[in-house]
Write an enzyme that holds these catalytic residues in place. Structure first.
Site, short mmCIF file in Angstrom:
data_model
loop_
_atom_site.label_atom_id
_atom_site.label_comp_id
_atom_site.label_asym_id
_atom_site.label_seq_id
_atom_site.Cartn_x
_atom_site.Cartn_y
_atom_site.Cartn_z
N ARG A 185 79.67 -1.52 -116.81
CA ARG A 185 79.88 -0.07 -116.77
C ARG A 185 78.83 0.54 -115.84
O ARG A 185 77.93 -0.14 -115.38
CB ARG A 185 79.87 0.58 -118.17
CG ARG A 185 79.05 -0.05 -119.22
CD ARG A 185 77.63 0.42 -119.46
NE ARG A 185 77.30 1.73 -118.98
CZ ARG A 185 76.22 1.99 -118.29
NH1 ARG A 185 75.34 1.02 -117.97
NH2 ARG A 185 75.93 3.20 -117.87
N GLY A 186 78.97 1.87 -115.63
CA GLY A 186 78.11 2.51 -114.64
C GLY A 186 78.86 2.48 -113.31
O GLY A 186 79.44 1.45 -112.94
N ALA A 187 78.86 3.63 -112.61
CA ALA A 187 79.73 3.77 -111.44
C ALA A 187 79.53 2.67 -110.37
O ALA A 187 80.51 2.02 -109.98
CB ALA A 187 79.53 5.17 -110.85
N ARG A 209 89.50 2.29 -114.84
CA ARG A 209 88.77 3.49 -115.28
C ARG A 209 88.93 4.56 -114.19
O ARG A 209 88.75 4.26 -113.01
CB ARG A 209 87.27 3.19 -115.52
CG ARG A 209 87.01 2.35 -116.77
CD ARG A 209 85.53 2.34 -117.16
NE ARG A 209 85.15 3.55 -117.86
CZ ARG A 209 83.87 3.84 -118.15
NH1 ARG A 209 82.90 3.03 -117.80
NH2 ARG A 209 83.59 4.95 -118.81
N GLN A 229 74.67 4.68 -124.66
CA GLN A 229 74.12 3.93 -123.51
C GLN A 229 72.63 4.19 -123.31
O GLN A 229 71.91 3.35 -122.79
CB GLN A 229 74.86 4.30 -122.21
CG GLN A 229 76.29 3.82 -122.13
CD GLN A 229 77.27 4.89 -122.58
OE1 GLN A 229 76.97 5.67 -123.48
NE2 GLN A 229 78.45 4.92 -121.99
N ASP A 289 79.03 9.87 -111.61
CA ASP A 289 80.23 9.05 -111.41
C ASP A 289 81.05 9.54 -110.24
O ASP A 289 81.81 8.80 -109.63
CB ASP A 289 81.07 9.02 -112.69
CG ASP A 289 80.35 8.20 -113.73
OD1 ASP A 289 79.42 8.72 -114.36
OD2 ASP A 289 80.68 7.00 -113.85
N ASN A 341 79.29 13.51 -114.49
CA ASN A 341 78.52 12.41 -115.09
C ASN A 341 78.86 12.34 -116.57
O ASN A 341 79.69 13.10 -117.08
CB ASN A 341 77.02 12.65 -114.86
CG ASN A 341 76.17 11.44 -115.24
OD1 ASN A 341 76.50 10.30 -114.89
ND2 ASN A 341 75.11 11.65 -116.00
N LYS A 342 78.21 11.45 -117.26
CA LYS A 342 78.46 11.20 -118.69
C LYS A 342 78.51 12.49 -119.50
O LYS A 342 77.70 13.39 -119.28
CB LYS A 342 77.36 10.26 -119.20
CG LYS A 342 77.42 9.87 -120.65
CD LYS A 342 78.76 9.33 -121.08
CE LYS A 342 79.23 8.14 -120.27
NZ LYS A 342 80.65 7.78 -120.55
O1 MRU Z 1 80.81 5.38 -119.24
P1 MRU Z 1 79.69 4.76 -118.44
O2 MRU Z 1 78.66 4.12 -119.27
O3 MRU Z 1 80.23 3.87 -117.34
O4 MRU Z 1 79.03 6.01 -117.72
C1 MRU Z 1 77.95 5.82 -116.87
C2 MRU Z 1 77.36 7.08 -116.38
O5 MRU Z 1 77.81 8.16 -116.69
C3 MRU Z 1 76.24 6.95 -115.41
O6 MRU Z 1 75.35 8.03 -115.53
C4 MRU Z 1 76.83 6.95 -113.98
O7 MRU Z 1 77.82 5.99 -113.85
C5 MRU Z 1 75.80 6.76 -112.97
S1 MRU Z 1 75.35 5.08 -112.86
C6 MRU Z 1 74.21 4.78 -111.73
#
Ligand code: MRU
Length: 369
Positions: free
Chosen positions: A61-63, A98, A210, A251, A261-262
């Site tokens: 996970r994470g962009a 996703r 997270q 993201d 973002n999250k």
């Molecule tokens: O749902 P996730 O855990 O994939 O969400 C991740 C985030 O929101 C991060 O802040 C974002 O992807 C930036 S990662 C460098």
């Protein structure tokens, strides 16, 4: 990243040699983030469908990391069937895993378009080479973000000598969200390595935690002082002068600097704005969607299962991984995974090319090429 003293990336590949060197099978390995912080477990994928599962179940996970994973998914798809039709179908399925982080479609399209220019017989090995390149690029972009963000932290540190700089972050935008270094955490690691006295407030980041599970774990691995807070504590700490700066990842960022973002990031930005605390998003260029003019209309917000709100996972007192239900059976739950922070609440976007005010993002990015 160094885990227990050993160098890791979040994703890598190896070759399994069968019947002599001519028959090589590609194995993609990655850290399964659903087991952290309690277990460090790596998984292997040998098909693009396994990569889709890893992305949608958030083992990765994470962009930036889902971008790199999607790229490897294309390499695995190539091993199975390198025809135009099969690759386009695999790309479509991978991108659908996703919807919010633009890095996924960016990476998959980049590999697909490059492969379509090659003869079918050449595609597989070329795809793997492209994946390695993309991963190395991700690491380099994040290191550059770290250096640009470091200057901001250095200025803050100078303005309050002999006191720690307190930075609040949301979700996980560190090593684990990228191939290595992270985005929001890259400046924090650079500041720590430069000897700056730094302390991080880590939002737990419900519903999947997270922050509590991943950010706290990797900060501890690096030795950075930090404290996990519940998502509701940030406003209180800001009100009491205990937050000097907020840095988050993203993201998808619009061309005007709106930051998706999250979920919960928007509330932190509102509180930071009310207290005149600088709010930065650390963003590698593949996260900027130059097509997005109207983020609330154009950015698809992933709606995840209500079960993620209902069930909380962790280890029980016997040390076993477990999930518990925290809600009345009959109550419904809603689980939007991301939100959009409007550009006027954002102090700056930290990119690999420098730090830009949201209104200067497009021009600044272009001019610094
Ligand atoms: O749902 P996730 O855990 O994939 O969400 C991740 C985030 O929101 C991060 O802040 C974002 O992807 C930036 S990662 C460098």
């Amino acid at each position: 990243m160094k885990i227990n003293g050993k160098n890791y990336r979040t994703i890598w590949h190896q070759w399994l040699t069968q019947n002599g060197a001519k028959n090589k099978a590609l194995i993609v390995e990655y850290i399964n983030q659903n087991k952290l912080p309690h277990q460090l477990l790596t998984e292997q994928a040998q098909s693009y469908q396994q990569i889709i599962h890893a992305i949608s179940s958030m083992q990765v996970r994470g962009a930036p990391l889902i971008g790199a994973s999607g790229a490897y998914g294309m390499a695995l798809a190539c091993a199975e069937n390198p025809s135009d039709e099969a690759l386009k179908q695999a790309a479509h399925e991978l991108i659908s895993a996703r919807p919010t982080a633009v890095n996924l479609s960016w990476a998959v399209q980049r590999i697909l378009q490059a492969l379509l220019t090659q003869a079918e017989s050449e595609r597989f090995e070329y795809a793997v080479e492209l994946c390695s390149q993309l991963c190395d690029e991700d690491v380099a972009l994040n290191q550059a973000i770290g250096q640009h963000g470091l200057s901001l932290i250095q200025s803050l540190a100078k303005s309050k000598p002999f006191q720690p700089v307190h930075i609040l972050t949301h979700c996980n935008a560190g090593w684990l969200a990228t191939v290595d270094w992270g985005t929001a955490l890259a400046p924090i690691y650079a500041a720590y390595d430069a000897g700056i006295d730094i302390h991080v407030w880590v939002d737990e980041t419900r519903p999947r935690n997270q922050g509590a599970a991943l950010t706290a774990w990797e900060l501890a691995q690096h030795g950075v002082a930090h404290t996990v807070i519940c998502d509701n504590a940030g406003g209180h700490l800001m009100q009491h002068g205990q937050v000097d700066m907020v840095i988050v990842g993203a993201d998808r960022v619009s061309r005007h600097g709106d930051v998706c973002n999250k979920i919960g990031t928007y509330l932190k930005a509102l509180a930071a704005h009310a207290h005149q605390i600088p709010f930065y998003a650390a963003v590698p260029s593949p996260t900027i969607d130059w097509q997005v003019e109207q983020p609330l209309k154009q950015i698809p917000i992933e709606m995840r299962s209500p079960d993620e709100v209902r069930w909380v996972s962790g280890i029980d007192r016997d040390g076993k991984l477990n999930s518990v239900n925290i809600m009345p059976e009959a109550s419904p739950a809603l689980n939007p995974a991301f939100d959009v922070t409007p550009a006027h609440l954002v102090t700056g976007i930290i990119t690999e090319r420098g730090v830009f005010a949201p209104s200067q993002l497009a021009a600044g990015y272009r001019e610094s090429a």
